[in-house]
Scaffold this active site. Sequence first.
Site, PDB file in Angstrom:
ATOM      1  N   GLY A  11      42.944  48.078  41.113  1.00  0.00           N
ATOM      2  CA  GLY A  11      43.201  49.009  39.924  1.00  0.00           C
ATOM      3  C   GLY A  11      42.234  48.893  39.010  1.00  0.00           C
ATOM      4  N   ALA A  22      25.659  54.616  39.750  1.00  0.00           N
ATOM      5  CA  ALA A  22      24.097  53.820  39.094  1.00  0.00           C
ATOM      6  C   ALA A  22      23.820  53.768  41.068  1.00  0.00           C
ATOM      7  CB  ALA A  22      23.875  52.910  38.840  1.00  0.00           C
ATOM      8  N   ARG A  72      45.475  50.187  46.135  1.00  0.00           N
ATOM      9  CA  ARG A  72      45.625  49.159  46.705  1.00  0.00           C
ATOM     10  C   ARG A  72      46.295  49.534  48.629  1.00  0.00           C
ATOM     11  NH1 ARG A  72      45.116  45.580  42.543  1.00  0.00           N
ATOM     12  NH2 ARG A  72      46.434  47.435  40.469  1.00  0.00           N
ATOM     13  N   GLY A 102      38.366  43.987  43.214  1.00  0.00           N
ATOM     14  CA  GLY A 102      38.648  42.712  41.890  1.00  0.00           C
ATOM     15  C   GLY A 102      38.730  41.531  43.040  1.00  0.00           C
ATOM     16  N   ASP A 103      39.494  40.946  43.048  1.00  0.00           N
ATOM     17  CA  ASP A 103      39.779  39.761  44.002  1.00  0.00           C
ATOM     18  C   ASP A 103      40.531  40.806  45.085  1.00  0.00           C
ATOM     19  OD1 ASP A 103      42.063  39.970  42.899  1.00  0.00           O
ATOM     20  OD2 ASP A 103      42.424  38.243  42.251  1.00  0.00           O
ATOM     21  N   THR A 126      37.427  45.242  37.356  1.00  0.00           N
ATOM     22  CA  THR A 126      38.421  45.313  36.521  1.00  0.00           C
ATOM     23  C   THR A 126      38.427  44.719  35.035  1.00  0.00           C
ATOM     24  OG1 THR A 126      40.799  43.490  37.365  1.00  0.00           O
ATOM     25  CG2 THR A 126      37.750  42.945  37.934  1.00  0.00           C
ATOM     26  N   ASP A 128      40.449  42.784  34.371  1.00  0.00           N
ATOM     27  CA  ASP A 128      40.703  41.225  34.401  1.00  0.00           C
ATOM     28  C   ASP A 128      39.726  40.338  33.748  1.00  0.00           C
ATOM     29  OD1 ASP A 128      43.478  42.340  34.153  1.00  0.00           O
ATOM     30  OD2 ASP A 128      43.449  41.876  36.312  1.00  0.00           O
ATOM     31  N   ASP A 130      38.154  38.403  35.788  1.00  0.00           N
ATOM     32  CA  ASP A 130      38.683  37.188  36.651  1.00  0.00           C
ATOM     33  C   ASP A 130      38.189  36.373  37.933  1.00  0.00           C
ATOM     34  OD1 ASP A 130      40.101  39.212  37.884  1.00  0.00           O
ATOM     35  OD2 ASP A 130      42.321  38.665  38.347  1.00  0.00           O
ATOM     36  N   GLY A 171      45.476  41.253  32.483  1.00  0.00           N
ATOM     37  CA  GLY A 171      44.854  39.895  32.738  1.00  0.00           C
ATOM     38  C   GLY A 171      45.645  39.359  34.526  1.00  0.00           C
ATOM     39  N   ARG A 172      46.749  40.126  34.873  1.00  0.00           N
ATOM     40  CA  ARG A 172      47.288  39.214  35.035  1.00  0.00           C
ATOM     41  C   ARG A 172      46.843  37.431  35.535  1.00  0.00           C
ATOM     42  NH1 ARG A 172      48.122  41.528  40.223  1.00  0.00           N
ATOM     43  NH2 ARG A 172      46.708  42.711  40.565  1.00  0.00           N
ATOM     44  N   GLY A 186      42.505  39.583  15.150  1.00  0.00           N
ATOM     45  CA  GLY A 186      43.222  38.299  14.031  1.00  0.00           C
ATOM     46  C   GLY A 186      44.756  37.481  14.456  1.00  0.00           C
ATOM     47  N   SER A 216      53.299  38.430   7.797  1.00  0.00           N
ATOM     48  CA  SER A 216      53.960  39.514   9.001  1.00  0.00           C
ATOM     49  C   SER A 216      52.634  38.454   9.849  1.00  0.00           C
ATOM     50  CB  SER A 216      53.442  40.257   9.427  1.00  0.00           C
ATOM     51  OG  SER A 216      52.171  40.717   8.704  1.00  0.00           O
TER      52      SER A 216
END
Length: 324
Positions: A11, A22, A72, A102-103, A126, A128, A130, A171-172, A186, A216
């Site tokens: 992703g 960089a 992927r 990511g992973d 990523t 996420d 994670d 966030g998987r 909030g 609300s």
Amino acid sequence: IKRIGVLTSGGDAPGMNAAIRAVVRSSVYHTIECVGIFRGYEGLIEGDFEALNARSVKNIINRGGTFLKSARSEEFRTKEGRQKAYNNLKKAEIDALVTIGGDGTFNGAIVFNEEFDFPIVGLPGTIDNDINGTDYTIGYDTALNTVVEAIDKIRDTANSHNRLFLVEVMGRDAGDIALNAGIGAGAEEILIPEQDMGRDRLVESLKRSKKSGKSSSIVVVSEGDQIGKNILGLADYIRENLKEYECKVTVLGHIQRGGAPSCYDRVLASRLGVGAVDALLNGERAVMIGIVHNKIVSVNFKESLKGSNKIDEDLIRVADIISI
Ligand code: F6P
């Protein structure tokens, strides 16, 4: 090392362009050639390469997405696919790889490194957050800001109509986005995979806060949360059991992946990109470059995949207290 290949995989995440930039400029600085590989491992298998120089990466530090594109790759999971990738690298005389993702990206890198003893350094890219062994991943901060901005807007309309909104965030299997954006925006309740709240407790808590004078409410729901996985089902359950509010659902979806990277992500990506080339020059292999307590660190790939369970209990406590 004479020639480094760089790719983005999995992703996309805001700041990936800054990371590529960089890596390219750090390579040029060390008089190493740099080759861009398009569409992640797919492009590696197809030999979709392009030489990059310092000017090839101008005007991209501010751009979301990844100009190298991402994918992927199913074929990279096969031995034949990886063999094709290796042959292409040899043909192009690329000595080392920087993989940003990511992973899934790191899993592929581990296998490839083991099979061909090929030097690879990874950068955590990523939204996420994670990945183990780094406090932050590239793109996470930008995604948080996108989510907070969206929820601020939802709050305006929720408040005007005295409504309850369930807002699903990405966030998987990790609740980092939900928890931090929830605190920042909030939210009244935050549902994360790391902590099972249960539908009844959620309804009771919303009833209590309604009684205490709230007109609300916003519930941030992580896509990986057990009861949040079926957010429409959750909304139906709330409609049946909580008559005090009209309940609406917003799924934020892929807007969380786009947009100009925040300054934090640009700086992080730049530091990690320079760190990746430094690590390769220092002879490091099969490591991820991360940031821990604001210091650049290198972490064994396998270590980086050891679960993402870094939700801070203290944050959960803060969220509970300030949503009272
Ligand atoms: O890993 C990033 C992420 O955006 C996750 O939060 C989400 O679950 C997934 O990717 C979505 O993947 P895709 O874009 O392939 O649908």
